[in-house]
Structure formats: structure tokens, C-alpha cells
Design a protein around this motif. Sequence first.
Motif, mmCIF file in Angstrom:
data_model
loop_
_atom_site.group_PDB
_atom_site.id
_atom_site.type_symbol
_atom_site.label_atom_id
_atom_site.label_comp_id
_atom_site.label_asym_id
_atom_site.label_seq_id
_atom_site.Cartn_x
_atom_site.Cartn_y
_atom_site.Cartn_z
ATOM 1 N N LEU A 180 0.828 -1.199 0.000
ATOM 2 C CA LEU A 180 0.000 0.000 0.000
ATOM 3 C C LEU A 180 0.867 1.257 0.000
ATOM 4 O O LEU A 180 2.055 1.210 0.337
ATOM 5 C CB LEU A 180 -0.914 0.029 1.234
ATOM 6 N N LYS A 181 0.262 2.364 -0.359
ATOM 7 C CA LYS A 181 0.936 3.654 -0.258
ATOM 8 C C LYS A 181 1.182 3.979 1.222
ATOM 9 O O LYS A 181 0.577 3.386 2.114
ATOM 10 C CB LYS A 181 0.081 4.741 -0.895
ATOM 11 N N ALA A 182 2.052 4.932 1.461
ATOM 12 C CA ALA A 182 2.415 5.272 2.834
ATOM 13 C C ALA A 182 1.211 5.723 3.655
ATOM 14 O O ALA A 182 1.167 5.493 4.872
ATOM 15 C CB ALA A 182 3.482 6.361 2.830
ATOM 16 N N ASP A 183 0.212 6.339 3.000
ATOM 17 C CA ASP A 183 -0.972 6.788 3.738
ATOM 18 C C ASP A 183 -1.974 5.666 3.971
ATOM 19 O O ASP A 183 -3.016 5.874 4.594
ATOM 20 C CB ASP A 183 -1.648 7.966 3.032
ATOM 21 N N ARG A 184 -1.697 4.473 3.429
ATOM 22 C CA ARG A 184 -2.508 3.269 3.628
ATOM 23 C C ARG A 184 -3.881 3.315 2.944
ATOM 24 O O ARG A 184 -4.733 2.464 3.189
ATOM 25 C CB ARG A 184 -2.716 2.979 5.126
ATOM 26 N N LEU A 185 -4.080 4.278 2.074
ATOM 27 C CA LEU A 185 -5.401 4.461 1.470
ATOM 28 C C LEU A 185 -5.497 3.942 0.047
ATOM 29 O O LEU A 185 -6.584 3.929 -0.533
ATOM 30 C CB LEU A 185 -5.792 5.952 1.502
ATOM 31 N N GLY A 186 -4.391 3.524 -0.532
ATOM 32 C CA GLY A 186 -4.396 3.034 -1.903
ATOM 33 C C GLY A 186 -3.238 2.108 -2.162
ATOM 34 O O GLY A 186 -2.342 1.932 -1.322
ATOM 35 N N VAL A 187 -3.217 1.514 -3.352
ATOM 36 C CA VAL A 187 -2.185 0.551 -3.731
ATOM 37 C C VAL A 187 -0.955 1.284 -4.251
ATOM 38 O O VAL A 187 -1.059 2.255 -5.008
ATOM 39 C CB VAL A 187 -2.724 -0.408 -4.813
ATOM 40 N N GLU A 188 0.227 0.811 -3.837
ATOM 41 C CA GLU A 188 1.479 1.374 -4.310
ATOM 42 C C GLU A 188 1.805 0.817 -5.692
ATOM 43 O O GLU A 188 1.940 -0.400 -5.865
ATOM 44 C CB GLU A 188 2.618 1.043 -3.339
ATOM 45 N N GLY A 189 1.936 1.697 -6.672
ATOM 46 C CA GLY A 189 2.298 1.272 -8.011
ATOM 47 C C GLY A 189 1.130 0.682 -8.784
ATOM 48 O O GLY A 189 -0.023 0.722 -8.365
ATOM 49 N N PHE A 190 1.451 0.112 -9.941
ATOM 50 C CA PHE A 190 0.448 -0.448 -10.829
ATOM 51 C C PHE A 190 0.129 -1.885 -10.419
ATOM 52 O O PHE A 190 1.026 -2.712 -10.266
ATOM 53 C CB PHE A 190 0.955 -0.427 -12.275
ATOM 54 N N LEU A 191 -1.139 -2.168 -10.233
ATOM 55 C CA LEU A 191 -1.556 -3.504 -9.816
ATOM 56 C C LEU A 191 -1.989 -4.318 -11.027
ATOM 57 O O LEU A 191 -2.888 -3.936 -11.761
ATOM 58 C CB LEU A 191 -2.717 -3.401 -8.827
ATOM 59 N N GLN A 192 -1.358 -5.447 -11.220
ATOM 60 C CA GLN A 192 -1.745 -6.317 -12.325
ATOM 61 C C GLN A 192 -2.174 -7.683 -11.806
ATOM 62 O O GLN A 192 -3.340 -8.035 -11.871
ATOM 63 C CB GLN A 192 -0.596 -6.462 -13.326
#
Length: 322
Positions: A180-192
Motif C-alpha cells: 500500500l501507499k504510505a498513507d494506507r489508502l491506496g495501492v502502491e504502483g500499478f496492480l496487475q
Amino acid sequence: MRIKHLIIFLLFSFVQVQLVQSQDLKQNINVHDPVMIKQNNRYYLYCTGKGISVWSSKDRINWKAEPPVFPLAPQWAVDAVPGFKGYIWAPDISFSNGLYYLYYAASTFGKNTSAIGVATNVTLNPMDSGYKWVDHGMVIRSEAGKTNWNAIDPNLITDNEGIPYLTFGSFWDGIKIIQLKADRLGVEGFLQNPQTIASRGDKANAIEAPFIFKKKNYYYLFTSIDYCCRGKESTYKMVVGRSKLVTGPYLDDDGKSLATGGGRLVLKGSENWYGVGHNAVATFDKIDFLIFHGYSALQNGAPKLLLRQISWKNGWPVVEEL
């Protein structure tokens, strides 16, 4: 003397069983997929239910029903998941930097058109003036015919560097993990195609409900296998593997990977409980607890809250049999 000692041992064992059964009866609340956390002098329990069911307690035995997290179904979830009407699955609660993070899943039974969302709050006490759940919407979704995984049963874990990861999954391609992103609200990078860290390796692939718990030098991945939600026909049970890396590989005590059907048995059903599973692990007063639901034989298969203290032997979690 041997007979005397045997009688004393049997009486002690009987008393111990009665005490455990008595506590189970006191915890007599219907729950599915429980997770627990403590704020100040009160415990809060979040579980599957309309708007996310919430309970509170001062002693982990006597529970009070609290208002649900969401009075109305989140509109984003209604739009993303056809057939979703606000019955929210398998929440996960954690705390970081002054905020409580509550991950949750929107889905319909037997389909992998699902989505995981997250909400935050500064307090868990509904009586506090600052109490307000702020919904941040969707974190990740799965779609029938497009993804071979199911975006339900979320669980947050951070690694030794504080990087957040989300585990999730049910049936299909098994248990997944994403950063996850540092803010924990979304995915880090492109999800495949998220990494698979646990799978039964057969056609049914009856595995779900991941929960990762850090203990000393290991991350422990708990999952539930076989079938929940069938009352008397439930066969749910819990298994575990461990890894020194949060992303795995997770191995059982025989060295077999959970990604290829491995898993050390933690707990299974009994004559009193048809099936047990979907666990969380929490530490209170330096004691680790397994928190899960079981289908009660005494109450016609109703799902009930169960807690068991964890002891650690040779680096593995051990709990008393039911």
C-alpha cells in the motif's frame, strides 16, 4: 497413589473445561469474522454485518452492541458491486499515527466481483465528541471474468521498515498480498496480478481469511481452510505458516509452502463446535489471543465469538482444543 493422582487430574481437567465452556457462554454473541482492538480501558469488536457490526466490552466477556460503522451502505460500493446492499464483510482494524484504519469488503456470496474499502477515525468510542468514520472509498477491486482472485477478507500488516501491506483473498487463486501507499489508502504502483502467498492447490481452493501477526523474528500467516457459513455442515479450521519476510514464502513446520497447500493446523471443530475460523490475533497485557468464530452445536450451528490464549512452543502458536 497413582489412582488418587489420576482422579485429581481428571477433576482438574473437568473444572478447566467447565471454566472454558462457561466463558464461551458468557461471550454468547452472534458474530462472523471478528477482529478486536483496545482503546483506553475498553475493547472494541468489529465483525461482518449490516454497515459493519460493532461491540464493546470492559472485560472481553460481557459485550454491548454499538451503532454500526455505516448507517447507510457506502455509495461507491453499491456502484462497484452489483447486488451489494450494505451487508459488509470481514473488517480489519489497526492504529497508526493517531488514526484507526478500518478495512472492509463489499461482495455477494459465491462471486468474485468484490471490492475492499477503508475508513478512518480518531477514536473508537461513539460517545467521544470527535467520533466520526471518514470513508476513503475503494482500495482494490476484483471482477468476475477479469481477475482470478477475490478482493475480500482484508488484513493490514507493516514490515520492519514500516511499509504497509494488505493481504486478502478467498477461493479462486488464493491469498494475495499487495503493498500500500504510505498513507494506507491506496495501492502502491500499478496492480496487475498480486502475489499469491497461500493456496490449497486444488480445484476448489477452499482457503480465505488471511491474518498476519508479527512475533519476534517471524511473520505468521493464519488462514482458514475448508467451508464456513454452513451451520452444522461447516468444516472451517485454521492453519498457519511463518516467514522472515512479510511477502513470504510462508512455510509450515514440515517446510511445505502455504502457497502449495501447506499449513500447520492451529484449531479445528469438535463435538461442541462444528467448525471454527476466520481468526484475528491481538495482544492484550502482553498476552496473545486468537479471536475467531465457531458454529455452536449447542445453538443449532449459530456463529459465536470465541477467544483462546496463545502459547508459543518451538516457535509455533498453540491453543487449547475446543
